[in-house]
Design an enzyme around this catalytic site. Structure first.
Site, PDB file in Angstrom:
ATOM      1  N   ASP A  69       5.796   6.906  17.068  1.00 53.12           N
ATOM      2  CA  ASP A  69       4.502   6.931  17.177  1.00 53.12           C
ATOM      3  C   ASP A  69       4.035   6.368  18.621  1.00 53.12           C
ATOM      4  OD1 ASP A  69       4.993   4.546  16.420  1.00 53.12           O
ATOM      5  OD2 ASP A  69       3.910   4.703  14.607  1.00 53.12           O
ATOM      6  N   ASN A 140       0.081  -2.215   4.732  1.00 46.06           N
ATOM      7  CA  ASN A 140      -0.580  -1.286   3.560  1.00 46.06           C
ATOM      8  C   ASN A 140       0.290  -0.123   3.360  1.00 46.06           C
ATOM      9  OD1 ASN A 140      -0.329   0.288   6.028  1.00 46.06           O
ATOM     10  ND2 ASN A 140      -2.418   0.490   6.365  1.00 46.06           N
ATOM     11  N   HIS A 142       2.385   1.847   5.361  1.00 50.45           N
ATOM     12  CA  HIS A 142       2.461   2.814   6.150  1.00 50.45           C
ATOM     13  C   HIS A 142       3.795   2.915   6.561  1.00 50.45           C
ATOM     14  CE1 HIS A 142       1.019   0.422   9.848  1.00 50.45           C
ATOM     15  NE2 HIS A 142       2.344   0.340   9.791  1.00 50.45           N
ATOM     16  N   GLU A 147      -1.125   6.123   7.543  1.00 47.54           N
ATOM     17  CA  GLU A 147      -1.844   5.398   6.746  1.00 47.54           C
ATOM     18  C   GLU A 147      -2.213   5.879   5.613  1.00 47.54           C
ATOM     19  OE1 GLU A 147      -2.053   2.507   8.361  1.00 47.54           O
ATOM     20  OE2 GLU A 147      -2.932   2.359  10.339  1.00 47.54           O
TER      21      GLU A 147
END
Ligand code: PGA
Length: 249
Positions: A69, A140, A142, A147
């Site tokens: 990313d 979280n 990811h 996400e």
């Protein structure tokens, strides 16, 4: 398929083992394709690969890499761009050829995003696919910047970053306001196509989410849980990150 977890006394030993796996892969296949991650987690791994290059002659001359990313809106030379992270923490210190490493661009005009993301997927395919994918995990759940809510069939695309993700990045940027709100990320399907995947997680703050990813249901609420569907997935953990696994296994 279950996720195999390998628990080490500390992060350093876990990173050394993963570096050895990469070394063996490159010795077997000098033009191996690596999927690379950023963040605090892979730093020890990159340090060990740099050491192997300097002291053991491990060559990356033919290796190809694709990063997961990149933040939107940061030019490559911005200190917090993942481009500059990779230069600083790995590429500047090994013999990889500049044409052989790839990151999504964070500097795309709105009408160029779709084409860029398709080209990224095509470049991975043209390289023969990813042989070995390194992952971290967000608090979280990811993987990459996939996400919660990202589907298992998602591909490289523009994503909106969650508050928790931006809050975790805030110290590096100075404040949460300075953390980009969007990024370009490989999708979950892109990641799951890798031949072999190793997820690294270190520290107690990862314990709860690691347990959810390994033992919880496969759900878009924790995109790392999609890894349960992969044939060749290992989690390399330190004992702190494995805390809640031992309770539940
Ligand atoms: P970290 O980030 O390595 O900085 O903990 C992991 C991630 O968000 O994937």
């Amino acid at each position: 398929m279950a996720i195999e977890t390998i628990i080490f006394p500390d992060a350093e030993q876990a990173a050394q083992q993963v570096a050895k796996k990469i070394q063996q892969l490159i010795q077997r296949k000098p033009d191996a394709v690596l999927g690379l991650a950023t963040g605090g987690t892979p730093l020890l791994l990159y340090r060990e690969l740099i050491r192997m290059h300097a002291e053991e002659g491990l060559s990356f001359a033919q290796v190809r890499t694709f990063n997961l990313d990149e933040y939107e809106g940061l030019p490559p030379d911005h200190p917090e761009s993942y481009w500059s992270f990779m230069q600083r923490n790995l590429f500047d210190h090994i013999d990889i050829s500049p044409g052989n490493y790839h990151l999504p661009s964070g500097m795309l005009a709105a009408d160029a995003v779709t084409e860029h993301c398709e080209a990224y997927e095509n470049a991975i395919r043209a390289a023969g696919g990813i042989d070995f994918q390194i992952l971290g995990i967000g608090r979280n759940g990811h993987i990459g910047f996939n996400e919660p809510g990202s589907t298992i069939s998602s591909r490289t695309r523009r994503v909106t970053l969650c508050e928790v993700t931006r809050a975790d990045a805030a110290p590096a940027f100075g404040s949460i306001e300075q953390v980009p709100t969007h990024a370009i990320s490989m999708g979950c399907a892109t990641i799951l196509e890798a031949q072999e995947i190793v997820l690294l997680a270190f520290g107690e703050h990862k314990a709860e989410i690691v347990a959810q990813a390994v033992c919880g249901e496969v759900s878009e609420n924790v995109t790392a849980s999609y890894l349960q569907t992969h044939q060749h997935i290992h989690f390399y953990l330190d004992s702190a990150a494995a805390r809640d696994l031992r309770d539940s296994m």
